[in-house]
Design a protein around this motif. Structure first.
Motif, PDB file in Angstrom:
ATOM      1  N   LEU A 131       0.807  -1.218   0.000  1.00 50.57           N
ATOM      2  CA  LEU A 131       0.000   0.000   0.000  1.00 50.57           C
ATOM      3  C   LEU A 131       0.845   1.274   0.000  1.00 50.57           C
ATOM      4  O   LEU A 131       0.300   2.376  -0.051  1.00 50.57           O
ATOM      5  CB  LEU A 131      -0.933   0.008   1.213  1.00 50.57           C
ATOM      6  CG  LEU A 131      -1.925  -1.161   1.309  1.00 50.57           C
ATOM      7  CD1 LEU A 131      -2.807  -0.997   2.537  1.00 50.57           C
ATOM      8  CD2 LEU A 131      -2.772  -1.267   0.048  1.00 50.57           C
ATOM      9  N   ARG A 132       2.171   1.089   0.110  1.00 47.32           N
ATOM     10  CA  ARG A 132       3.103   2.219   0.132  1.00 47.32           C
ATOM     11  C   ARG A 132       2.782   3.188   1.265  1.00 47.32           C
ATOM     12  O   ARG A 132       2.637   4.404   1.078  1.00 47.32           O
ATOM     13  CB  ARG A 132       3.105   2.948  -1.218  1.00 47.32           C
ATOM     14  CG  ARG A 132       3.557   2.060  -2.357  1.00 47.32           C
ATOM     15  CD  ARG A 132       3.606   2.793  -3.677  1.00 47.32           C
ATOM     16  NE  ARG A 132       4.040   1.916  -4.751  1.00 47.32           N
ATOM     17  CZ  ARG A 132       4.186   2.292  -6.022  1.00 47.32           C
ATOM     18  NH1 ARG A 132       3.939   3.561  -6.364  1.00 47.32           N
ATOM     19  NH2 ARG A 132       4.583   1.437  -6.935  1.00 47.32           N
ATOM     20  N   VAL A 133       2.672   2.611   2.453  1.00 48.27           N
ATOM     21  CA  VAL A 133       2.410   3.411   3.649  1.00 48.27           C
ATOM     22  C   VAL A 133       3.398   3.018   4.736  1.00 48.27           C
ATOM     23  O   VAL A 133       4.056   1.978   4.660  1.00 48.27           O
ATOM     24  CB  VAL A 133       0.971   3.201   4.157  1.00 48.27           C
ATOM     25  CG1 VAL A 133      -0.038   3.671   3.130  1.00 48.27           C
ATOM     26  CG2 VAL A 133       0.728   1.736   4.527  1.00 48.27           C
ATOM     27  N   GLU A 134       3.499   3.852   5.760  1.00 49.48           N
ATOM     28  CA  GLU A 134       4.335   3.566   6.913  1.00 49.48           C
ATOM     29  C   GLU A 134       3.537   2.724   7.916  1.00 49.48           C
ATOM     30  O   GLU A 134       2.297   2.764   7.919  1.00 49.48           O
ATOM     31  CB  GLU A 134       4.753   4.877   7.592  1.00 49.48           C
ATOM     32  CG  GLU A 134       5.587   5.801   6.722  1.00 49.48           C
ATOM     33  CD  GLU A 134       7.044   5.377   6.696  1.00 49.48           C
ATOM     34  OE1 GLU A 134       7.519   4.807   7.699  1.00 49.48           O
ATOM     35  OE2 GLU A 134       7.703   5.627   5.673  1.00 49.48           O
ATOM     36  N   PRO A 135       4.218   1.964   8.782  1.00 51.31           N
ATOM     37  CA  PRO A 135       3.502   1.169   9.781  1.00 51.31           C
ATOM     38  C   PRO A 135       2.527   1.982  10.623  1.00 51.31           C
ATOM     39  O   PRO A 135       1.465   1.486  10.993  1.00 51.31           O
ATOM     40  CB  PRO A 135       4.630   0.589  10.632  1.00 51.31           C
ATOM     41  CG  PRO A 135       5.766   0.456   9.673  1.00 51.31           C
ATOM     42  CD  PRO A 135       5.664   1.674   8.796  1.00 51.31           C
ATOM     43  N   ARG A 136       2.859   3.240  10.923  1.00 51.77           N
ATOM     44  CA  ARG A 136       1.952   4.026  11.759  1.00 51.77           C
ATOM     45  C   ARG A 136       0.585   4.211  11.104  1.00 51.77           C
ATOM     46  O   ARG A 136      -0.422   4.418  11.792  1.00 51.77           O
ATOM     47  CB  ARG A 136       2.573   5.389  12.085  1.00 51.77           C
ATOM     48  CG  ARG A 136       2.829   6.292  10.891  1.00 51.77           C
ATOM     49  CD  ARG A 136       3.341   7.662  11.347  1.00 51.77           C
ATOM     50  NE  ARG A 136       3.686   8.515  10.216  1.00 51.77           N
ATOM     51  CZ  ARG A 136       4.877   8.560   9.664  1.00 51.77           C
ATOM     52  NH1 ARG A 136       5.863   7.813  10.159  1.00 51.77           N
ATOM     53  NH2 ARG A 136       5.120   9.359   8.640  1.00 51.77           N
ATOM     54  N   SER A 137       0.540   4.118   9.756  1.00 48.87           N
ATOM     55  CA  SER A 137      -0.739   4.230   9.050  1.00 48.87           C
ATOM     56  C   SER A 137      -1.622   3.012   9.275  1.00 48.87           C
ATOM     57  O   SER A 137      -2.836   3.073   9.074  1.00 48.87           O
ATOM     58  CB  SER A 137      -0.502   4.415   7.545  1.00 48.87           C
ATOM     59  OG  SER A 137       0.229   5.588   7.293  1.00 48.87           O
ATOM     60  N   LEU A 138      -0.997   1.904   9.692  1.00 46.13           N
ATOM     61  CA  LEU A 138      -1.741   0.669   9.933  1.00 46.13           C
ATOM     62  C   LEU A 138      -2.044   0.442  11.409  1.00 46.13           C
ATOM     63  O   LEU A 138      -2.736  -0.517  11.752  1.00 46.13           O
ATOM     64  CB  LEU A 138      -0.943  -0.540   9.423  1.00 46.13           C
ATOM     65  CG  LEU A 138      -1.165  -0.988   7.977  1.00 46.13           C
ATOM     66  CD1 LEU A 138      -0.661   0.064   7.006  1.00 46.13           C
ATOM     67  CD2 LEU A 138      -0.461  -2.309   7.726  1.00 46.13           C
ATOM     68  N   GLU A 139      -1.541   1.334  12.257  1.00 43.21           N
ATOM     69  CA  GLU A 139      -1.603   1.044  13.692  1.00 43.21           C
ATOM     70  C   GLU A 139      -3.029   0.877  14.194  1.00 43.21           C
ATOM     71  O   GLU A 139      -3.329  -0.048  14.964  1.00 43.21           O
ATOM     72  CB  GLU A 139      -0.899   2.136  14.491  1.00 43.21           C
ATOM     73  CG  GLU A 139      -0.763   1.795  15.966  1.00 43.21           C
ATOM     74  CD  GLU A 139       0.210   2.713  16.697  1.00 43.21           C
ATOM     75  OE1 GLU A 139       0.497   2.431  17.873  1.00 43.21           O
ATOM     76  OE2 GLU A 139       0.675   3.702  16.088  1.00 43.21           O
ATOM     77  N   ARG A 140      -3.948   1.748  13.776  1.00 51.19           N
ATOM     78  CA  ARG A 140      -5.329   1.640  14.244  1.00 51.19           C
ATOM     79  C   ARG A 140      -5.965   0.340  13.753  1.00 51.19           C
ATOM     80  O   ARG A 140      -6.641  -0.355  14.516  1.00 51.19           O
ATOM     81  CB  ARG A 140      -6.139   2.845  13.763  1.00 51.19           C
ATOM     82  CG  ARG A 140      -7.608   2.818  14.198  1.00 51.19           C
ATOM     83  CD  ARG A 140      -7.752   2.712  15.691  1.00 51.19           C
ATOM     84  NE  ARG A 140      -9.147   2.661  16.115  1.00 51.19           N
ATOM     85  CZ  ARG A 140      -9.568   2.120  17.241  1.00 51.19           C
ATOM     86  NH1 ARG A 140      -8.688   1.561  18.075  1.00 51.19           N
ATOM     87  NH2 ARG A 140     -10.844   2.121  17.554  1.00 51.19           N
ATOM     88  N   ASP A 141      -5.734   0.002  12.491  1.00 44.25           N
ATOM     89  CA  ASP A 141      -6.288  -1.245  11.962  1.00 44.25           C
ATOM     90  C   ASP A 141      -5.652  -2.455  12.646  1.00 44.25           C
ATOM     91  O   ASP A 141      -6.321  -3.457  12.905  1.00 44.25           O
ATOM     92  CB  ASP A 141      -6.074  -1.319  10.451  1.00 44.25           C
ATOM     93  CG  ASP A 141      -6.932  -0.309   9.709  1.00 44.25           C
ATOM     94  OD1 ASP A 141      -8.160  -0.438   9.760  1.00 44.25           O
ATOM     95  OD2 ASP A 141      -6.369   0.607   9.096  1.00 44.25           O
ATOM     96  N   PHE A 142      -4.360  -2.347  12.950  1.00 48.12           N
ATOM     97  CA  PHE A 142      -3.666  -3.415  13.670  1.00 48.12           C
ATOM     98  C   PHE A 142      -4.332  -3.655  15.014  1.00 48.12           C
ATOM     99  O   PHE A 142      -4.564  -4.803  15.420  1.00 48.12           O
ATOM    100  CB  PHE A 142      -2.195  -3.036  13.852  1.00 48.12           C
ATOM    101  CG  PHE A 142      -1.381  -4.047  14.608  1.00 48.12           C
ATOM    102  CD1 PHE A 142      -0.694  -5.041  13.934  1.00 48.12           C
ATOM    103  CD2 PHE A 142      -1.291  -4.007  15.997  1.00 48.12           C
ATOM    104  CE1 PHE A 142       0.071  -5.976  14.626  1.00 48.12           C
ATOM    105  CE2 PHE A 142      -0.537  -4.940  16.693  1.00 48.12           C
ATOM    106  CZ  PHE A 142       0.145  -5.924  16.002  1.00 48.12           C
ATOM    107  N   GLU A 143      -4.654  -2.570  15.712  1.00 49.97           N
ATOM    108  CA  GLU A 143      -5.280  -2.702  17.024  1.00 49.97           C
ATOM    109  C   GLU A 143      -6.673  -3.310  16.912  1.00 49.97           C
ATOM    110  O   GLU A 143      -7.067  -4.153  17.720  1.00 49.97           O
ATOM    111  CB  GLU A 143      -5.358  -1.333  17.717  1.00 49.97           C
ATOM    112  CG  GLU A 143      -4.005  -0.804  18.173  1.00 49.97           C
ATOM    113  CD  GLU A 143      -3.331  -1.738  19.172  1.00 49.97           C
ATOM    114  OE1 GLU A 143      -4.033  -2.333  20.020  1.00 49.97           O
ATOM    115  OE2 GLU A 143      -2.100  -1.891  19.102  1.00 49.97           O
ATOM    116  N   LEU A 144      -7.429  -2.908  15.891  1.00 53.55           N
ATOM    117  CA  LEU A 144      -8.780  -3.444  15.716  1.00 53.55           C
ATOM    118  C   LEU A 144      -8.739  -4.920  15.320  1.00 53.55           C
ATOM    119  O   LEU A 144      -9.567  -5.715  15.770  1.00 53.55           O
ATOM    120  CB  LEU A 144      -9.535  -2.625  14.669  1.00 53.55           C
ATOM    121  CG  LEU A 144      -9.944  -1.211  15.120  1.00 53.55           C
ATOM    122  CD1 LEU A 144     -10.491  -0.416  13.945  1.00 53.55           C
ATOM    123  CD2 LEU A 144     -10.983  -1.297  16.235  1.00 53.55           C
TER     124      LEU A 144
END
Length: 221
Positions: A119-132
């Motif tokens: 997705l060409r994003v940084e891990p912090r962009s996935l953090e909320r989805d990771f938590e969910l």
């Protein structure tokens, strides 16, 4: 996510119910179905990101199962489960915990990094989805305890399974997976170091899996 669910259902139909991989697959299938329902219902702020992470996460497990079925080398984290899947002294609860350990302790970090690249994003962009996604995975542990918990003998402090249940934590595994993903992302410009760390992570998670699958004789009532 339909494709990974189809593959999990095919495994459920094909494997004997008492097989250790089948035990883990049944619980993971139910949780993945719940995850798909929550994503479709709009409970995730970034539906596309959450689905991409969930698919890459499941793909790693399914790839390991297929490799084992074909006689190919599997990641070290999954080998204990494949080796002990039919051991008469290993209880279903242990098989399930070993599967969770391999999948979250190793696969989740790599799935996060793969999703970031795709997705060409940084891990912090996935953090909320990771938590969910992690919150949904909590139901996996709950289902395992509800469906696979042995009878009253578990209440005996001398039962080795009582010790195993207290020595492994889903929350700690999730925290470790996120830390590993961030480190791997930082190491992306150093492929050799990233590979070395990934191998070390794989081996360490595999060692924990072997401990979880030590045959546990029942304590006489």
């Amino acid at each position: 996510m339909d494709a990974v669910l189809t593959r999990m259902r095919a495994l459920d139909d094909r494997l004997p119910p008492q097989d250790g991989v089948a035990v883990f697959n049944r619980v993971y299938l139910a949780v993945t179905e719940e995850l798909q329902r929550r994503i479709s219902a709009g409970e995730f702020p970034a539906r596309r990101t959450a689905a991409a992470l969930a698919v890459r996460f499941a793909d790693r497990y399914l790839a390991a199962v297929e490799a084992a079925a074909d006689g190919r080398r599997t990641p070290a984290c999954w080998r204990p489960l494949f080796q002990y899947r039919r051991h008469p002294g290993v209880r279903p609860l242990q098989h399930a915990l070993a599967g969770i350990n391999a999948h979250i302790g190793h696969d989740l970090a790599l799935a996060v990094v793969a999703t970031c690249h795709a997705l060409r994003v940084e891990p912090r962009s996935l953090e909320r989805d990771f938590e969910l996604v992690g919150e949904t995975l909590i139901t996996l542990e709950e289902r395992i305890r509800e469906e696979l918990m042995p009878g009253p003998d578990l209440l005996q402090i001398a039962d080795p399974l009582t010790h195993l249940l207290g020595s492994w934590s889903l929350q700690r595994a999730r925290d470790g997976a996120w830390a590993a993903a961030r480190l791997l992302w930082t190491l992306r410009a150093s492929p050799e170091l990233a590979a070395e760390f990934t191998d070390s992570l794989d081996a360490g998670v595999g060692l924990v899996g072997r401990c979880l699958l030590v045959p546990t004789p029942r304590v006489p009532g």
